[in-house]
Motif scaffolding. Structure first.
Motif, PDB file in Angstrom:
ATOM      1  N   THR A 110       3.510  20.253 -16.780  1.00 26.64           N
ATOM      2  CA  THR A 110       4.599  19.660 -16.013  1.00 26.64           C
ATOM      3  C   THR A 110       5.496  20.784 -15.532  1.00 26.64           C
ATOM      4  O   THR A 110       5.419  21.903 -16.029  1.00 26.64           O
ATOM      5  N   ASP A 135      -4.945  22.009 -10.777  1.00 24.44           N
ATOM      6  CA  ASP A 135      -4.196  20.776 -11.024  1.00 24.44           C
ATOM      7  C   ASP A 135      -2.942  20.774 -10.166  1.00 24.44           C
ATOM      8  O   ASP A 135      -2.176  21.756 -10.176  1.00 24.44           O
ATOM      9  N   ARG A 144       2.968  15.854  -0.108  1.00 25.52           N
ATOM     10  CA  ARG A 144       2.286  14.607  -0.453  1.00 25.52           C
ATOM     11  C   ARG A 144       1.654  13.987   0.785  1.00 25.52           C
ATOM     12  O   ARG A 144       0.543  13.454   0.733  1.00 25.52           O
ATOM     13  N   LEU A 151      -4.755  13.626  -2.917  1.00 25.94           N
ATOM     14  CA  LEU A 151      -3.943  12.900  -3.882  1.00 25.94           C
ATOM     15  C   LEU A 151      -4.289  11.422  -3.970  1.00 25.94           C
ATOM     16  O   LEU A 151      -3.699  10.692  -4.763  1.00 25.94           O
ATOM     17  N   THR A 154      -6.568   8.402  -8.178  1.00 21.98           N
ATOM     18  CA  THR A 154      -5.517   7.926  -9.089  1.00 21.98           C
ATOM     19  C   THR A 154      -5.440   8.756 -10.373  1.00 21.98           C
ATOM     20  O   THR A 154      -4.482   8.617 -11.131  1.00 21.98           O
ATOM     21  N   ARG A 155      -6.420   9.583 -10.622  1.00 19.62           N
ATOM     22  CA  ARG A 155      -6.402  10.421 -11.825  1.00 19.62           C
ATOM     23  C   ARG A 155      -5.292  11.450 -11.708  1.00 19.62           C
ATOM     24  O   ARG A 155      -5.103  12.075 -10.663  1.00 19.62           O
ATOM     25  N   ARG A 156      -4.519  11.655 -12.766  1.00 20.92           N
ATOM     26  CA  ARG A 156      -3.426  12.602 -12.757  1.00 20.92           C
ATOM     27  C   ARG A 156      -3.543  13.565 -13.934  1.00 20.92           C
ATOM     28  O   ARG A 156      -3.881  13.159 -15.035  1.00 20.92           O
ATOM     29  N   PRO A 157      -3.298  14.861 -13.680  1.00 24.68           N
ATOM     30  CA  PRO A 157      -2.917  15.387 -12.375  1.00 24.68           C
ATOM     31  C   PRO A 157      -4.105  15.408 -11.414  1.00 24.68           C
ATOM     32  O   PRO A 157      -5.258  15.576 -11.835  1.00 24.68           O
ATOM     33  N   ALA A 158      -3.808  15.191 -10.132  1.00 21.32           N
ATOM     34  CA  ALA A 158      -4.845  15.338  -9.118  1.00 21.32           C
ATOM     35  C   ALA A 158      -5.349  16.781  -9.155  1.00 21.32           C
ATOM     36  O   ALA A 158      -4.614  17.691  -9.528  1.00 21.32           O
ATOM     37  N   THR A 290      -0.187   7.992  -2.222  1.00 19.40           N
ATOM     38  CA  THR A 290      -0.882   8.797  -3.233  1.00 19.40           C
ATOM     39  C   THR A 290      -0.624   8.295  -4.647  1.00 19.40           C
ATOM     40  O   THR A 290      -1.344   8.634  -5.552  1.00 19.40           O
ATOM     41  N   ILE A 292       1.994   9.220  -6.346  1.00 16.97           N
ATOM     42  CA  ILE A 292       2.967  10.116  -6.945  1.00 16.97           C
ATOM     43  C   ILE A 292       4.354   9.612  -6.596  1.00 16.97           C
ATOM     44  O   ILE A 292       4.674   9.403  -5.428  1.00 16.97           O
TER      45      ILE A 292
END
Length: 296
Positions: A110, A135, A144, A151, A154-158, A290, A292
């Protein structure tokens, strides 16, 4: 794959670089017409590097521990390594210097609020922060909008590497120079692996890509490496069309392992007009498609 085997990595890297150098390119006479090896022989590399044949053979078998900077420099010169390859060689040597290799500080997953504020303050250019695994950790609104296809997962982090290799049809449409992007992504991941051979997340990603993409397996096996640098990226955006962007990537000294990337275009160009149109479109979106969350 959870970690890099340093001895195997060193062996394959050095042998692959040796194989591409001909005696003529190295300035050596090529005696006889039937050479049994592709590229230089080990004894020829040893001669060019100014070390004994036995010492070079040990190095190519994966033993770089204790090699001095002078020896590594000589070896890099003998193999005609470029800047990225030389750095990779030094990373491998330093990581093999102690049992298990030194561990780097783990890159953050993060970003600090102050860094997000920096991104949000950049309103006329797409900007984002990623790590060496590709990532995507933080973006501004225009980034964005720019990287909408990347993006969309839906998987995070992209992750840009997953997009490039696991969604190739979309990636080929989005990246004008898809073949170059494919080479660059694998080479930068390989470079990251040399820097941090104990990054479990990185090798989980490499394992996933290797399992699911034949193209990635081919590019990873090439042993090519590349630095994160400035350059040009050409995109075909689904909303505003063709964009030819100047890219600046900068390491963040206070956050080891993180990169800030900004995309710009000269004023008065079609791409600058396209970015302005994209900014207008992004501002009109109540919520980015996206997934986000827009900064409050």
């Amino acid at each position: 794959m959870t970690t890099i085997d340093l001895r195997t990595e060193i062996k394959e890297f050095l042998s692959s670089r040796r194989a591409r150098i001909t005696p003529e390119r190295a300035g050596l006479p090529a005696y006889g017409g039937n050479r049994r090896v592709k590229g230089l022989r080990r004894e020829e590399v040893a001669l060019l590097a100014g070390v004994s044949v036995d010492y070079y053979v040990r190095m190519e078998r994966g033993s770089l521990a204790g090699a001095s900077d002078g020896v590594l420099d000589s070896l890099a010169a003998a193999l005609h390594l470029d800047e990225a390859e030389r750095d990779h060689l030094f990373h491998l040597a330093r990581r093999s210097g102690t049992p298990g290799g030194p561990r780097r500080r783990r890159a953050a997953m993060t970003v600090r609020p102050a860094l997000q504020q920096v991104l949000d303050a950049v309103t006329d250019a797409p900007a984002w922060i990623c790590n060496g695994r590709y990532d995507v950790l933080a973006t501004n609104r225009l980034a964005r909008a720019l990287y909408l296809p990347v993006l969309a997962d839906t998987r995070r982090p992209a992750n840009t590497a997953r997009f490039v290799y696991l969604d190739p049809e979309t990636a080929k449409t989005f990246f004008v120079d898809y073949d170059r992007i494919v080479r660059d992504v694998a080479a930068k991941l390989r470079m990251e692996a040399g820097r941090n051979p104990h990054d479990e997340e990185l090798f989980a990603l490499v394992g996933e890509l290797s399992t699911r993409s034949e193209l990635f397996r081919q590019r990873w096996a090439s042993q090519d490496v590349q630095l994160h640098r400035s350059g040009r990226k050409r995109l075909h955006h689904p909303v505003v069309g063709r964009l030819d962007l100047d890219v600046e990537s900068m390491e963040l000294p206070a956050e080891p392992g993180l990169l800030l990337t900004v995309y710009t275009a000269p004023a008065g160009t079609a791409t600058a007009d396209g970015l302005a149109l994209l900014a207008s479109w992004a501002a009109g979106q109540e919520r980015p498609a996206t997934g986000i969350r827009a900064p409050s």
